[in-house]
Write a protein that holds these residues in place. Structure first.
Motif, PDB file in Angstrom:
ATOM      1  N   HIS A 160       0.838  -1.200   0.000  1.00 10.23           N
ATOM      2  CA  HIS A 160       0.000   0.000   0.000  1.00 10.23           C
ATOM      3  C   HIS A 160       0.880   1.259   0.000  1.00 10.23           C
ATOM      4  O   HIS A 160       0.600   2.219  -0.728  1.00 10.23           O
ATOM      5  CB  HIS A 160      -0.906  -0.035   1.240  1.00 10.23           C
ATOM      6  N   ASP A 161       1.963   1.225   0.788  1.00  9.80           N
ATOM      7  CA  ASP A 161       2.879   2.371   0.861  1.00  9.80           C
ATOM      8  C   ASP A 161       3.507   2.658  -0.494  1.00  9.80           C
ATOM      9  O   ASP A 161       3.598   3.818  -0.912  1.00  9.80           O
ATOM     10  CB  ASP A 161       3.995   2.097   1.883  1.00  9.80           C
ATOM     11  N   ILE A 162       3.935   1.596  -1.163  1.00 11.70           N
ATOM     12  CA  ILE A 162       4.584   1.767  -2.477  1.00 11.70           C
ATOM     13  C   ILE A 162       3.590   2.377  -3.466  1.00 11.70           C
ATOM     14  O   ILE A 162       3.940   3.267  -4.250  1.00 11.70           O
ATOM     15  CB  ILE A 162       5.151   0.424  -2.982  1.00 11.70           C
ATOM     16  N   VAL A 165       3.359   6.026  -2.632  1.00 15.60           N
ATOM     17  CA  VAL A 165       4.560   6.749  -3.048  1.00 15.60           C
ATOM     18  C   VAL A 165       4.524   6.981  -4.558  1.00 15.60           C
ATOM     19  O   VAL A 165       4.796   8.092  -5.042  1.00 15.60           O
ATOM     20  CB  VAL A 165       5.845   5.968  -2.642  1.00 15.60           C
ATOM     21  N   SER A 166       4.137   5.933  -5.311  1.00 15.29           N
ATOM     22  CA  SER A 166       4.113   6.095  -6.777  1.00 15.29           C
ATOM     23  C   SER A 166       3.034   7.103  -7.191  1.00 15.29           C
ATOM     24  O   SER A 166       3.238   7.885  -8.127  1.00 15.29           O
ATOM     25  CB  SER A 166       3.916   4.754  -7.478  1.00 15.29           C
ATOM     26  N   GLU A 167       1.905   7.115  -6.473  1.00 13.17           N
ATOM     27  CA  GLU A 167       0.857   8.102  -6.780  1.00 13.17           C
ATOM     28  C   GLU A 167       1.356   9.516  -6.498  1.00 13.17           C
ATOM     29  O   GLU A 167       1.118  10.451  -7.272  1.00 13.17           O
ATOM     30  CB  GLU A 167      -0.394   7.808  -5.954  1.00 13.17           C
ATOM     31  N   GLY A 173       4.620  15.007 -11.006  1.00 13.56           N
ATOM     32  CA  GLY A 173       5.031  15.117 -12.405  1.00 13.56           C
ATOM     33  C   GLY A 173       6.067  14.115 -12.865  1.00 13.56           C
ATOM     34  O   GLY A 173       6.585  14.231 -13.977  1.00 13.56           O
ATOM     35  N   TYR A 174       6.413  13.149 -12.034  1.00 13.30           N
ATOM     36  CA  TYR A 174       7.394  12.144 -12.466  1.00 13.30           C
ATOM     37  C   TYR A 174       6.698  11.097 -13.332  1.00 13.30           C
ATOM     38  O   TYR A 174       5.569  10.681 -13.045  1.00 13.30           O
ATOM     39  CB  TYR A 174       8.037  11.449 -11.261  1.00 13.30           C
ATOM     40  N   ASP A 175       7.414  10.685 -14.366  1.00 11.16           N
ATOM     41  CA  ASP A 175       6.888   9.658 -15.267  1.00 11.16           C
ATOM     42  C   ASP A 175       7.395   8.292 -14.785  1.00 11.16           C
ATOM     43  O   ASP A 175       8.602   8.045 -14.772  1.00 11.16           O
ATOM     44  CB  ASP A 175       7.392   9.950 -16.694  1.00 11.16           C
ATOM     45  N   LEU A 176       6.482   7.429 -14.368  1.00 13.16           N
ATOM     46  CA  LEU A 176       6.895   6.127 -13.837  1.00 13.16           C
ATOM     47  C   LEU A 176       6.645   4.998 -14.844  1.00 13.16           C
ATOM     48  O   LEU A 176       6.374   3.869 -14.477  1.00 13.16           O
ATOM     49  CB  LEU A 176       6.142   5.814 -12.531  1.00 13.16           C
TER      50      LEU A 176
END
Lengths: 264, 180
Positions: A160-162, A165-167, A173-176
């Motif tokens: 859930h944390d990951i 963090v990705s959200e 504005g980071y492209d994942l």
């Protein structure tokens, strides 16, 4: 009238839940099946024996009726196996001494499929609390039970944390995307990993203090939140798993001794 | 034996459990994000695992911690994730050799003893895991040619993890999260 219908609905729900609970298998029996499968699938190196294991484990996986999850897992596994087969084909072209045949790949691939079939029911049907109760009932030493319980409890939390963090990174504005992971792997690792490291340290500090304040120690007595119930269905599952293992071993030694296209 | 098993405090055991969960989740996420047989994700997940291992060994400075961490990882992986029993010998042996390597410097407060332990654990467990891979794929030795480079690439990630572990510990000490 309304009250009576509501109460009957509630009773119906409770009864449904009870029926579901009685139909569910104990986590320990599912753990036993997983453990047995992981041992037997390594021992058996013949196609005949592996096919028996695969057929029995597939029936076991289908019994949970999560067809969509099973279909996705099989799709992913087929893709991985396709890549592995392509690599093997390429190597056989470069090194002619290493012959390529699909039949010789069958046994390693069946091993993977058997493990997938036994792990999925365990992963999809057991709740965290049931796993903790099962772990407690194994009577492990304190120094193994506590970290094991913490590990099982915190795997979903870290997932859930990951996700969070990705959200957050996406909002900033980071492209994942997959391509970005290839272009800037170190930056991506840093962005995703550093919050997780700090979160781990903070969680361990808080939980450690809580554990000490609650008086958790080696000689302490723990009472599990919920008790596990071993039913006839569990005994039947364990018996069927053992019988399948014996049958697969018998087939392996009886008919699997003659090599087929370089297998064994 | 009982004395050995009860040497860790509840707080230290919780740290070991949390780091075991974090390493399992992080490596799984990186492996899935990279799509399996991808050298970059393979290096990345080894880098994360070794970094977390170094930080954990700096946080819990007690002989036997690496062995306990390994045992817990194996038990949970075997019972819940269907990991093979064959993983047990290489991991355990790797942890035992690493504990032996860390024994002379067990009273040092620096970062180098945990780094040494993590390095030895990585080397021994990787070499032995190649042997386990052979056990899985003995029917088709050609697949071993594919496995060895991937293990080597993974090991490069582990070496990178030693450096990032040292850096992370320095930062965490500076922030007062890890004490001497």
């Amino acid at each position: 009238m309304r009250a009576s219908s509501m109460s009957s609905r509630l009773v119906g729900t409770d009864m449904g839940r009870d029926a579901q609970k009685s139909a569910a298998l104990d986590t320990r029996s599912r753990m036993f099946v997983t453990l047995l499968a992981s041992v037997v699938t390594i021992v058996i190196s013949s196609f005949e024996g592996q096919m028996i294991l695969f057929a029995a484990s597939l029936l076991y996986a289908l019994s949970i009726r999560r067809y969509r999850a099973l279909f996705i897992a099989y799709g992913f596994m087929a893709a991985m196996m396709g890549i592995a087969a392509l690599f093997t084909f390429g190597i056989s072209k470069v090194m002619p001494s290493m012959t390529f045949s699909l039949t010789s790949l069958a046994v390693p691939f069946l091993r993977g499929a058997v493990m997938l079939n036994v792990v999925l029911p365990l992963a999809l049907t057991c709740r965290v609390q049931a796993l903790l109760t099962a772990l407690k009932s194994l009577h492990l030493p304190f120094c193994i039970y506590i970290p094991g319980a913490v590990m099982i409890r915190f795997i979903p939390t870290f997932m859930h944390d990951i996700r969070q963090v990705s959200e957050t990174l996406k909002i900033r504005g980071y492209d994942l995307s997959f391509g970005e992971m290839f272009r800037h792997p170190l930056m991506m690792l840093r962005l995703l990993f550093t919050p997780l490291l700090f979160r781990s340290l903070r969680t361990s500090e808080e939980l450690g203090i809580a554990a000490e304040l609650k008086g958790l120690e080696a000689e302490g007595r723990f009472v599990p939140f919920a008790s596990s119930a071993w039913t006839r269905r569990d005994t039947l599952l364990v018996f069927l798993a053992a019988a399948t293992a014996v049958l697969a071993l018998y087939c392996h030694f009886r008919w699997g001794a003659v090599p087929v296209h370089g297998m064994r | 034996m009982t004395r050995f098993l009860s040497r860790w405090s509840a707080r230290e055991l919780v740290v070991i459990g949390v780091f075991a969960a974090a390493s399992k989740v992080a490596t799984l996420v990186v492996a899935l994000a990279g799509g399996g047989l991808n050298p970059i994700s393979l290096m990345g997940k080894n880098l994360i695992f070794t970094t977390l291992l170094v930080v954990m060994l700096c946080k819990v400075r007690r002989p036997g911690t690496l062995l306990l961490f390994t045992v817990i990882n194996i038990i949970v992986s075997m019972l819940l994730l269907g990991a093979s029993v064959t993983l047990l010998p290489p991991m355990l042996l790797g942890a035992l050799v690493a504990e032996l390597a860390m024994w002379p410097g067990r009273r040092d407060g620096g970062v180098w003893n945990p780094v040494l332990g993590a390095a030895v654990f990585d080397v021994v467990s990787k070499v032995l895991s190649v042997g386990v891979s052979w056990l899985f794929m003995r029917e088709n030795p050609a697949m071993m040619v594919m496995v060895v480079p991937f293990v080597a690439i993974g090991y490069l990630g582990s070496v990178g993890g030693l450096f990032s572990g040292v850096k992370a510990v320095k930062e965490l000490r500076h922030a007062g999260i890890i004490h001497e």
